[in-house]
Design an enzyme around this catalytic site. Structure first.
Site, short mmCIF file in Angstrom:
data_model
loop_
_atom_site.label_atom_id
_atom_site.label_comp_id
_atom_site.label_asym_id
_atom_site.label_seq_id
_atom_site.Cartn_x
_atom_site.Cartn_y
_atom_site.Cartn_z
N CYS A 154 52.16 109.41 50.61
CA CYS A 154 51.36 108.41 51.32
C CYS A 154 51.74 107.03 50.82
O CYS A 154 52.58 106.87 49.92
CB CYS A 154 49.86 108.65 51.11
SG CYS A 154 49.30 108.33 49.43
N CYS B 109 51.69 106.16 47.06
CA CYS B 109 52.90 106.49 46.29
C CYS B 109 53.87 105.32 46.34
O CYS B 109 54.44 104.90 45.31
CB CYS B 109 53.59 107.72 46.87
SG CYS B 109 52.55 109.19 46.98
N ASP C 75 71.01 74.22 69.98
CA ASP C 75 72.19 73.37 69.82
C ASP C 75 72.88 73.31 71.19
O ASP C 75 72.79 74.24 71.98
CB ASP C 75 73.13 74.01 68.79
CG ASP C 75 74.46 73.28 68.70
OD1 ASP C 75 74.44 72.07 68.46
OD2 ASP C 75 75.49 73.94 68.91
N ASP D 137 75.30 78.26 67.00
CA ASP D 137 76.43 79.17 66.83
C ASP D 137 77.51 78.64 65.90
O ASP D 137 78.39 79.40 65.50
CB ASP D 137 77.08 79.49 68.18
CG ASP D 137 77.97 78.36 68.66
OD1 ASP D 137 77.58 77.19 68.48
OD2 ASP D 137 79.04 78.64 69.21
#
Length: 762
Positions: A13, A16, A458, A657
């Site tokens: 679970c 843990c 851009d 980019d």
């Protein structure tokens, strides 16, 4: 810093996961650790000069859990088989649990229908009157104890082992709650046989464990469906490659391919790895990488992507990137990182989960004590509820009622639902994104992208193609357009200027003759001159014409019109007379307008940032419908402009980019890189659009909103379930078996709700 993903397969679970994460974060040299119950892995960022991977593995073991082999993207494999194996083990356990619990259930039903057991709470109580003799009732209880013990200590043994391991290492997991609940129920059986005057709930213990194991199986199956993104990506890769060795073809495993190897790819085959076409011509299906359904033509010198499909001709491909450097490996790496990350909204859930099991244990003990200490109050509630809840029986004694309520509290509490709420939604969302060429780097990015209220693009290479092209050819005088292009391109062929290249490329595309040029001269900032076929050709701006005493008034109006349309124009003269005007511009991408329109329909503001002058920038913005223009911005000032928008209160998503976009992408609340751009821009971004399609920006935002909505729904229902269910159990109004069914259902519901994300249209 390095990052590693370590599988951890024995977490039961989210408690843990919280225990392992807490331990790892204390480790010297670890800067970040996210342990994800949904993906069953630890995503760790660490300083290798301070701590090694072996130490990290040892730390996980010391916490009481079993780490797997650290994952490398190129070495991933078999995860689908692992999921199948887990489901088979879970199915085997639930099958045996129900087979062994079946006699208990049948006898309980027989008692109920015989009319000798009044309520569900007394289903396993010995019979001392009516059709059953005391000995027969005692015999039934022996059957309940024997078969329940078989269920608990055979198929249910793994739950007990996990609970013991958890307690020995100082943590508390869901297995601890189930262990305590089933053992408390089971021990009432032997106690009753020993003469202790309490109700026997031994049969209830068997049913709780059977439903628990059923929930585990359904949960494993649902998680397998949610985590299919990585498996589908892994299946795309080629397993072997056919390389040329001394002129002969040799088939080798894909991991043996090295950069520079020449790979033979026949029609219909996958291209094994990233490379460049060395020989041949074909069309390639790149839909797995870009989401684009139309095949792409490839010829010598063109780049190809590994795992894409060669459709028609024979290709020889020179391998350039192999193993973890390939496009597919990088995609898998990004998806894994995303799945292993956490959304900021999950932090509160993590804090709750970390203390959840200890709190539930305290509540269960308090429930037992309160039932014994305040019997009159709880009896009044029990009498009221017994009128409409058949399992509530006030006459069985307060100790029995106290055990009944405490067991219900233990098995109804569900930290699993809280732990699965976020990772399962992220697993499904990451797969949907990868299928559409949208790669999201982190959970934080998906929440921030959902909150963005302005998208800044851009200009060059993002809104525009980033490559100048001839847009207008205006002939003045007797020359035709083709003749004008021919003489202009002949002169410009001697120049290296980008505008000159655009004119030369147009002439080549049209198949026009380029004549030899002599007496070529480049006039800085003004244009070029040269002699073609005995005529003196001048190409440039008004300043060049005036310098050479050429009357350009006949072309001035045309030049002004073109420049008002954000185009760069050059005037051409032959032997001192103007003969035409050619305009060059960085043309808009076809999808720029539709993408910006869609973003505005979604309620977002759109801005453009560029180094161009305001006149050119405004002309572009009018064409595509941009709200705000940031013009005359030098590359090193883009990040400051983003910062200024943030100070105005905007949550900024930046789309770019180029190399000069990287600082701005990093400064933005969420950076979106066009995948066709440079590697540095992609590395600086939070989201990568593989195909470079601007419409994918809107798709990415829709995906983030849909995924985040699922996360919020999951967290709401997980919290709501526990907040409502635990108090009901405290007052003894919830049968432990029904509580366990509800607990298992809540976890499964969270996972299946995440899987339903795939139905959302984005």
């Amino acid at each position: 810093m390095e990052r590693v993903i370590i599988p951890i397969t024995d977490m039961s679970c989210s408690a843990c996961a919280a225990a392992i994460e807490k331990s790892l974060r204390k480790k010297r040299g670890v800067t970040e650790a996210n342990v994800n119950f949904g993906t069953e892995s630890a995503n760790i960022t660490f300083d290798p000069s301070v701590v090694g991977i072996e130490e990290l593995l040892a730390d996980i073991r010391d916490t009481g859990y079993t780490p797997g082999t650290p994952l490398a993207a190129e070495a991933r494999g078999g995860s689908g088989d692992e999921n199948i194996a887990k489901m088979q083990i879970a199915r085997k356990r639930l099958t045996w649990a129900w087979l062994l619990a079946a006699p208990v259930i049948v006898l309980m039903m027989a008692e109920m229908f015989s009319g000798h057991m009044v309520t569900g709470a007394r289903m396993t109580a010995p019979i001392s009157h009516g059709a059953f003799s005391h000995g027969a009732a005692s015999g039934l209880n022996w059957i309940y104890v024997i078969f329940s013990a078989a269920v608990l200590f055979w198929p249910g043994l793994s739950t007990y082992r996990a609970a013991i391991k958890s307690v020995l290492h100082g943590s508390a997991s869901m297995d601890v709650l189930i262990t305590m609940g089933t053992l408390a129920s089971f021990l009432t059986g032997p106690a009753r046989l020993a003469g202790v005057p309490i109700e026997s709930y031994a049969g209830v213990a068997a049913m709780i464990m059977a439903f628990h194991l059923t929930g585990r199986y359904v949960e494993a199956k649902a998680k397998g469906r949610a985590s299919q993104a990585i498996e589908r990506l892994l299946e795309l890769g080629a397993k072997t490659a056919r390389i040329l060795v001394d002129g002969e073809e040799k088939e080798v495993p894909i991991q043996d391919v090295k950069p520079g190897d020449i790979i033979v790819v026949r029609p219909g085959e996958k291209i094994p790895t990233d490379g460049v076409v060395d020989y041949g011509k074909s069309s390639v299906d790149e839909s797995m990488a870009t989401g684009e359904s139309m095949p792409v033509s490839k010829k010598e010198g063109d780049e190809v992507i590994g795992a894409t499909i060669n459709q028609k001709g024979l290709l020889r491909v020179a391998a350039t990137r192999v193993g973890k450097e390939t496009f597919l490996a990088q995609v898998i790496k990004m998806v894994e990182e995303f799945q292993g990350s956490k959304v900021p909204i999950q932090e509160f859930a993590d804090r709750v989960t970390a203390g959840f099991v200890p709190v539930v244990l305290v509540v269960a003990v308090s429930t037992f004590v309160l039932w014994l200490g305040l019997p009159s109050f709880f009896y009044s509630v029990a009498h009221w509820a017994s009128a409409f809840l058949p399992w509530v029986t006030p006459d069985v004694g307060r100790v029995s009622l106290a055990i009944f309520a405490a067991v219900a509290v233990l098995v109804i509490a569900c930290p699993c639902a809280l732990g699965l709420a976020t990772p399962t939604a992220i697993m499904v969302g990451s797969g949907m994104g990868a299928e559409r060429g949208i790669l999201i780097r982190s959970g934080e990015a998906i929440q921030t992208l959902r909150d963005a209220n302005i998208v800044v693009f851009d200009k060059t290479g993002t809104i525009t193609r980033g490559k100048p092209a001839v847009t207008d050819v205006v002939s003045i005088g007797t020359l035709s357009e083709d003749e004008l292009i021919s003489i202009t391109a002949s002169v410009e062929s001697a120049s290296e200027h980008p505008l000159a290249e655009a004119i030369v490329e147009l002439a080549k595309d049209k198949g026009l003759r380029l004549a030899a040029v002599t007496n070529f001269e480049a006039v800085s900032g003004k244009g070029v001159v040269g002699t073609v076929d005995g005529k003196r050709i001048s190409i440039g701006n008004c300043a060049l014409m005036e310098e050479q005493h050429i009357d350009h008034s006949i072309a001035d109006e045309e030049v002004r019109r073109l420049e008002d349309d954000a185009k760069t124009s050059v005037t051409i003269s032959s032997d001192g007379k103007v003969c035409g005007v050619i305009a060059i511009a960085d043309t808009l991408k076809q999808d720029s307008g539709p993408a910006i329109s869609e973003l505005k329909e979604m309620g977002l503001r759109v801005a453009m940032i560029t180094g161009d002058n305001a006149r050119t920038a405004n002309a572009i913005s009018l064409k595509v419908g941009i709200d705000r223009v940031l013009a005359n911005v030098l590359p090193d000032a883009k990040a400051k402009e983003i910062q200024r928008l943030q100070k105005e209160g905007f949550k900024v998503a930046m789309v770019g980019d180029g190399i000069n976009d990287a600082p701005a992408l990093t400064q933005a609340d969420v950076g979106i890189a066009i995948g066709t751009g440079t590697d540095i821009a992609i590395e600086a971004s939070d989201v990568t659009l593989v195909r470079g399609d601007l419409l994918a920006v809107a798709t990415a935002i829709k995906l983030s909103r849909a995924t985040f909505n699922k996360i919020r729904q999951n967290l709401f229902w997980a919290f709501f379930y526990n907040v409502i269910a635990i108090p009901v159990a405290v007052f003894g109004l919830l049968h432990p078996v029904i509580a366990e069914i509800a607990m298992a259902t809540s976890s499964v519901n969270v996972v299946t709700n995440s899987v339903r994300l795939r139905r959302v249209r984005i």
